[in-house]
Design an enzyme around this catalytic site. Structure first.
Site, PDB file in Angstrom:
ATOM      1  N   HIS A   1       2.910  -3.928 -20.183  1.00  0.00           N
ATOM      2  CA  HIS A   1       1.809  -4.772 -19.695  1.00  0.00           C
ATOM      3  C   HIS A   1       1.330  -5.717 -20.804  1.00  0.00           C
ATOM      4  O   HIS A   1       0.327  -6.415 -20.625  1.00  0.00           O
ATOM      5  CB  HIS A   1       0.617  -3.909 -19.276  1.00  0.00           C
TER       6      HIS A   1
ATOM      7  N   GLY B   1       0.678  -1.734  -0.420  1.00  0.00           N
ATOM      8  CA  GLY B   1       1.918  -2.490  -0.628  1.00  0.00           C
ATOM      9  C   GLY B   1       1.985  -3.750   0.222  1.00  0.00           C
ATOM     10  O   GLY B   1       3.053  -4.165   0.657  1.00  0.00           O
TER      11      GLY B   1
HETATM   12  P1  A3P Z   1      -1.790  -2.175  -3.473  1.00  0.00           P
HETATM   13  O1  A3P Z   1      -2.848  -1.392  -4.192  1.00  0.00           O
HETATM   14  O2  A3P Z   1      -2.227  -3.563  -3.123  1.00  0.00           O
HETATM   15  O3  A3P Z   1      -1.216  -1.450  -2.328  1.00  0.00           O
HETATM   16  P2  A3P Z   1       1.760  -1.433 -10.081  1.00  0.00           P
HETATM   17  O4  A3P Z   1       3.088  -0.884  -9.723  1.00  0.00           O
HETATM   18  O5  A3P Z   1       1.815  -2.652 -10.935  1.00  0.00           O
HETATM   19  O6  A3P Z   1       0.868  -0.362 -10.585  1.00  0.00           O
HETATM   20  O7  A3P Z   1       1.133  -1.978  -8.729  1.00  0.00           O
HETATM   21  C1  A3P Z   1       0.790  -1.141  -7.658  1.00  0.00           C
HETATM   22  C2  A3P Z   1       0.678  -2.004  -6.429  1.00  0.00           C
HETATM   23  O8  A3P Z   1       1.998  -2.313  -5.948  1.00  0.00           O
HETATM   24  C3  A3P Z   1      -0.023  -1.297  -5.298  1.00  0.00           C
HETATM   25  O9  A3P Z   1      -0.577  -2.362  -4.527  1.00  0.00           O
HETATM   26  C4  A3P Z   1       1.144  -0.633  -4.597  1.00  0.00           C
HETATM   27  O10 A3P Z   1       0.868  -0.230  -3.298  1.00  0.00           O
HETATM   28  C5  A3P Z   1       2.163  -1.748  -4.638  1.00  0.00           C
HETATM   29  N1  A3P Z   1       3.546  -1.282  -4.511  1.00  0.00           N
HETATM   30  C6  A3P Z   1       4.106  -0.170  -5.041  1.00  0.00           C
HETATM   31  N2  A3P Z   1       5.396  -0.082  -4.683  1.00  0.00           N
HETATM   32  C7  A3P Z   1       5.657  -1.148  -3.905  1.00  0.00           C
HETATM   33  C8  A3P Z   1       6.830  -1.600  -3.199  1.00  0.00           C
HETATM   34  N3  A3P Z   1       7.967  -0.930  -3.244  1.00  0.00           N
HETATM   35  N4  A3P Z   1       6.724  -2.746  -2.501  1.00  0.00           N
HETATM   36  C9  A3P Z   1       5.576  -3.442  -2.450  1.00  0.00           C
HETATM   37  N5  A3P Z   1       4.439  -3.060  -3.078  1.00  0.00           N
HETATM   38  C10 A3P Z   1       4.474  -1.923  -3.793  1.00  0.00           C
END
Ligand code: A3P
Length: 304
Positions: free
Chosen positions: A111, A272
């Protein structure tokens, strides 16, 4: 020092807000010990911009000839195991040293904003994939994620409005969010073969196209034969929210960030979706976010 998302103690280090609990120590260790290799691939995101998803996509693309679906490491171990985050590895010196003997090509995530990346990631030919997402969606996702963690650690929740103020004034993990994006955007314009910019929302809208472009950037383009046999579709499905959220490792597993601090894998999967922020933000808050985005991103043509 300011009140932060994870605890009441966040520090600003070279312009970036960090949690001493989770990231500051490992970043300092990383600066001493990490050496990038020319064939490393580095996924960079702000927290909640799509790290988990793109870890899966990059791993699946680069290893597609190695694994069949019946024994795929993504399905057994999950994206965070397949593509470790440098900040997590560098909490432990032995883990960090193991990285030196890890086979090539290494796929790693971070990050870290561009100015804080270790020097060798900039001087070597390693590739960087940068994923950005609408700040409104990042904020809503961060809010849910960090409040779940606070609840688990018996800390009081941060009132929603205070959290909006914190995010908009830059006070988030690895924030300010907008500067994080701009730092990588600048480099991607100067060196398009070094930094590849991808947008969460574009990939949601047209995953096949995004996966093909990503594969090309990574030097693993799909052949015509692969495309005809449905290899791109297979990767999109393997890495989809619906597939990942239901895996046992993601329902039950824990990402051990520090020896004392673990995060449930299920916290990385909420909705997601691209526009769930519409269900959480008032018109006034949307306007506030959009004005900052317009002011910061308008001049360079980035939009949502
Ligand atoms: P939301 O809270 O909007 O649902 P990170 O991986 O950077 O921690 O981000 C998490 C975010 O990505 C969450 O968003 C999560 O639900 C979403 N996310 C995780 N896996 C995903 C996938 N395979 N496709 C799309 N979104 C995904």
């Amino acid at each position: 020092r300011e009140k932060g998302w994870l605890d009441d103690d966040m520090v600003q280090y070279q312009g970036t807000w960090l949690s001493p609990l989770l990231t500051l120590r490992s970043i300092l260790l990383m600066h001493d010990l990490f050496t990038a290799r020319p064939d490393d691939v580095l996924l960079v995101t702000s927290p909640k911009a799509g790290t988990t998803w793109f870890k899966a996509l990059i791993f699946a693309i680069m290893n597609r000839s190695r694994f069949s679906l019946s024994s795929h490491p993504l399905l057994n171990n999950g994206p965070h195991h397949c593509v470790p985050s440098i900040e997590v590895l560098y909490h432990n010196k032995n883990q960090a040293l193991e990285l030196d003997t890890a086979p090539t090509p290494r796929i790693l995530a971070t990050h870290m904003p561009y100015p804080l990346l270790p020097k060798t990631t900039k001087s070597s030919e390693c590739k960087i994939v940068y994923v950005y997402r609408d700040p409104k969606a990042v904020f809503v996702s961060q809010w849910h994620f960090f409040m779940q963690l606070r609840e688990k650690h018996s800390l009081p929740l941060i009132p929603f409005h205070d959290a909006v103020n914190m995010f908009c004034t830059g006070l988030t993990e690895f924030g300010p969010f907008w500067d994080h994006v701009l730092g990588y955007w600048k480099v991607s314009k100067e060196s398009p073969t070094k930094v590849f910019f991808m947008k969460y929302e574009d990939t949601k809208k047209n995953p096949l196209d995004s996966v093909k472009k990503l594969a090309e950037f990574l030097g693993h383009p799909f052949t015509e034969g692969e495309e005809k046999s449905g290899a791109v579709e297979e990767i999109v499905k393997l890495c989809s929210f619906e597939t990942l959220v239901n895996l046992e490792v993601n329902r039950e597993g824990i990402l051990q960030v520090t020896p004392q601090y673990g995060v449930q894998n299920r916290y990385f999967f909420r909705k997601g979706e691209a526009r769930d922020w519409e269900n959480h933000l008032s018109e006034e808050i949307v306007k506030r976010f959009d004005e900052i985005s317009e002011q910061k991103f308008g001049p360079i043509g980035l939009n949502f």
